[in-house]
Design a protein around this motif. Structure first.
Motif, PDB file in Angstrom:
ATOM      1  N   SER A 202      52.006  61.354   8.893  1.00  0.00           N
ATOM      2  CA  SER A 202      53.269  61.629   9.596  1.00  0.00           C
ATOM      3  C   SER A 202      53.607  60.568  10.638  1.00  0.00           C
ATOM      4  O   SER A 202      54.784  60.354  10.947  1.00  0.00           O
ATOM      5  CB  SER A 202      53.219  63.009  10.273  1.00  0.00           C
ATOM      6  OG  SER A 202      52.255  63.020  11.316  1.00  0.00           O
ATOM      7  N   ASP A 203      52.594  59.894  11.190  1.00  0.00           N
ATOM      8  CA  ASP A 203      52.830  58.859  12.206  1.00  0.00           C
ATOM      9  C   ASP A 203      51.852  57.708  11.985  1.00  0.00           C
ATOM     10  O   ASP A 203      51.011  57.398  12.852  1.00  0.00           O
ATOM     11  CB  ASP A 203      52.650  59.458  13.606  1.00  0.00           C
ATOM     12  CG  ASP A 203      53.246  58.584  14.705  1.00  0.00           C
ATOM     13  OD1 ASP A 203      53.713  57.461  14.386  1.00  0.00           O
ATOM     14  OD2 ASP A 203      53.247  59.013  15.874  1.00  0.00           O
ATOM     15  N   PRO A 204      51.919  57.056  10.830  1.00  0.00           N
ATOM     16  CA  PRO A 204      50.930  56.025  10.504  1.00  0.00           C
ATOM     17  C   PRO A 204      50.933  54.853  11.464  1.00  0.00           C
ATOM     18  O   PRO A 204      49.882  54.257  11.702  1.00  0.00           O
ATOM     19  CB  PRO A 204      51.316  55.593   9.086  1.00  0.00           C
ATOM     20  CG  PRO A 204      52.739  56.007   8.914  1.00  0.00           C
ATOM     21  CD  PRO A 204      52.904  57.237   9.737  1.00  0.00           C
ATOM     22  N   THR A 205      52.075  54.527  12.040  1.00  0.00           N
ATOM     23  CA  THR A 205      52.128  53.392  12.977  1.00  0.00           C
ATOM     24  C   THR A 205      51.195  53.614  14.154  1.00  0.00           C
ATOM     25  O   THR A 205      50.473  52.700  14.580  1.00  0.00           O
ATOM     26  CB  THR A 205      53.570  53.189  13.481  1.00  0.00           C
ATOM     27  OG1 THR A 205      54.423  52.963  12.359  1.00  0.00           O
ATOM     28  CG2 THR A 205      53.653  51.989  14.418  1.00  0.00           C
ATOM     29  N   LEU A 206      51.184  54.831  14.682  1.00  0.00           N
ATOM     30  CA  LEU A 206      50.312  55.163  15.804  1.00  0.00           C
ATOM     31  C   LEU A 206      48.852  55.028  15.403  1.00  0.00           C
ATOM     32  O   LEU A 206      48.034  54.435  16.130  1.00  0.00           O
ATOM     33  CB  LEU A 206      50.609  56.591  16.274  1.00  0.00           C
ATOM     34  CG  LEU A 206      49.903  57.059  17.549  1.00  0.00           C
ATOM     35  CD1 LEU A 206      50.347  56.238  18.750  1.00  0.00           C
ATOM     36  CD2 LEU A 206      50.200  58.545  17.787  1.00  0.00           C
ATOM     37  N   LEU A 207      48.504  55.539  14.232  1.00  0.00           N
ATOM     38  CA  LEU A 207      47.117  55.474  13.787  1.00  0.00           C
ATOM     39  C   LEU A 207      46.690  54.030  13.522  1.00  0.00           C
ATOM     40  O   LEU A 207      45.565  53.644  13.862  1.00  0.00           O
ATOM     41  CB  LEU A 207      46.921  56.325  12.532  1.00  0.00           C
ATOM     42  CG  LEU A 207      45.497  56.356  11.975  1.00  0.00           C
ATOM     43  CD1 LEU A 207      44.489  56.816  13.033  1.00  0.00           C
ATOM     44  CD2 LEU A 207      45.417  57.259  10.746  1.00  0.00           C
ATOM     45  N   HIS A 208      47.564  53.231  12.937  1.00  0.00           N
ATOM     46  CA  HIS A 208      47.209  51.825  12.687  1.00  0.00           C
ATOM     47  C   HIS A 208      46.926  51.086  14.003  1.00  0.00           C
ATOM     48  O   HIS A 208      46.026  50.248  14.060  1.00  0.00           O
ATOM     49  CB  HIS A 208      48.313  51.127  11.903  1.00  0.00           C
ATOM     50  CG  HIS A 208      48.311  51.451  10.435  1.00  0.00           C
ATOM     51  ND1 HIS A 208      47.232  51.172   9.616  1.00  0.00           N
ATOM     52  CD2 HIS A 208      49.255  52.043   9.639  1.00  0.00           C
ATOM     53  CE1 HIS A 208      47.516  51.566   8.371  1.00  0.00           C
ATOM     54  NE2 HIS A 208      48.726  52.115   8.367  1.00  0.00           N
ATOM     55  N   GLN A 209      47.670  51.413  15.048  1.00  0.00           N
ATOM     56  CA  GLN A 209      47.391  50.807  16.366  1.00  0.00           C
ATOM     57  C   GLN A 209      45.990  51.173  16.839  1.00  0.00           C
ATOM     58  O   GLN A 209      45.245  50.324  17.334  1.00  0.00           O
ATOM     59  CB  GLN A 209      48.420  51.274  17.398  1.00  0.00           C
ATOM     60  CG  GLN A 209      49.822  50.733  17.205  1.00  0.00           C
ATOM     61  CD  GLN A 209      50.798  51.352  18.196  1.00  0.00           C
ATOM     62  OE1 GLN A 209      50.415  51.775  19.290  1.00  0.00           O
ATOM     63  NE2 GLN A 209      52.058  51.419  17.822  1.00  0.00           N
TER      64      GLN A 209
END
Length: 349
Positions: free
Chosen positions: A175-182
């Protein structure tokens, strides 16, 4: 501190791909609850962090199996979450339950507030422990470093503890992959710093544990685990190209092919994959470690011997480190652990 080929210990030579007359052997969780010496020490130091962060205690625990069984590898007694406090993550390790993260990382602000790892400041005990282990074992054994991989550290940090479903971190991933990739990239940078530090302090081979990456389907493994394994290994190889790197993923049968592109020199294979099949998937240039089921150590000596010999034959006489497919189980009879080590050490190609 680089050993010459002539005086380098057996496990280091095998991990480098040099010719050896038998497979080196060590055992994951070889320092631990199955040994009476460890249980006695645990009564005196009931906190895992005490046992792993007080240098004289961690040194003693790391050396207990080496003194008892003479394995070819002596691994730093530690936990994969050990560097977290140095990044500003408040954690503890609960006996029998594993890591507890007191404020799970689930917001942009929390991830932005993570601090770069400075091991000299936050992990000075690691240097003391590794230098002592190298001095103690000399060239009779290889000293192994111990780190967690980005996905697994992120799983603990986001879930707040171990999980059977990993629904919170998977929810973030989907749902929020950008946050997890960070978060994964920050962990990868920190782990690379930590690996370099361990090598500089005396580790001759490093094993990275991606314990929970086997919970991902191959597609998600390629998105959330593999790139960050690669980030760690690439950064380490830039400065320490000659230090062999072992990668472990628990439940790795479905992602064995992907693991081959991690950059690791050796893949630790669990018992869900036949060793001959693992060799075929990984190819001749990547080493293998493992892969005997820890449950075999509850069998008869003849049964244990047969399984050891079967594994070694399937692995072949090149780039194989004999090990279990995962950690030795707490109720394993010590005499069976001793037989495991002795059987491998008597083997000749």
């Amino acid at each position: 501190m680089v050993s010459t080929t002539q005086d380098a210990p057996l496990l280091l030579r095998a991990a480098r791909g040099e010719s050896v007359d038998r497979p080196p052997v060590w055992m994951m969780r070889q320092a631990g609850r199955y040994m009476k010496a460890y249980r006695d020490l645990r009564e005196k130091y009931p906190s895992f962090r005490e046992r792993s962060e007080i240098p004289e205690v961690a040194i003693e625990v790391s050396l207990q199996p080496w003194r008892a069984f003479g394995p070819d590898g002596v691994i730093l007694f530690s936990d994969i979450v050990t560097p977290m406090p140095g990044m500003g993550i408040d954690m503890d390790i609960a006996e029998g339950k594993g890591p507890i993260i007191h404020a799970p990382l689930r917001t942009q602000a929390q991830i932005d507030n993570l601090t770069p790892l400075n091991p000299d400041e936050s992990l000075p005990f690691i240097k003391t422990i590794l230098k002592a282990l190298r001095q103690e074992v000399g060239n009779q054994a290889t000293v192994l470093g111990f780190v967690g991989a980005p996905w697994t550290l992120a799983a603990y940090a986001v879930e707040g503890k171990g999980s059977k479903t990993y629904s919170v971190i998977k929810g973030m991933a989907f749902s929020d992959p950008t946050l997890l990739h960070q978060l994964l990239s920050k962990f990868a940078d920190a782990i690379a710093i930590y690996v370099r530090y361990q090598i500089d302090c005396g580790a001759q081979v490093v094993q990275m544990f991606d314990s929970w990456a086997g919970q991902l389907c191959p597609q998600d493994y390629e998105t959330f685990a593999l790139p960050y394994q690669q980030q760690v290994i690439q950064q380490v190889k830039e400065t320490h190209p000659d230090t062999p790197f072992i990668l472990l993923v628990s439940g790795s049968a479905g992602v064995m092919k992907q693991m081959a592109s991690s950059g690791a020199d050796t893949i630790s294979v669990d018992w869900t994959v036949d060793m001959a099949e693992a060799r075929a998937i990984l190819g001749p240039n990547i080493g293998v470690q493992g892969n005997m089921d820890p449950g075999v150590l509850f069998g008869s000596q003849n049964f244990i011997r047969d399984r050891i010999h079967d594994t070694i034959r399937k692995a072949g006489n090149h780039k194989h480190i004999m090990n279990l497919g995962h950690g030795i189980l707490p109720t394993t009879p010590e005499e069976n652990a001793a037989f495991f080590f002795e059987t491998v050490k008597q083997y000749r190609y």
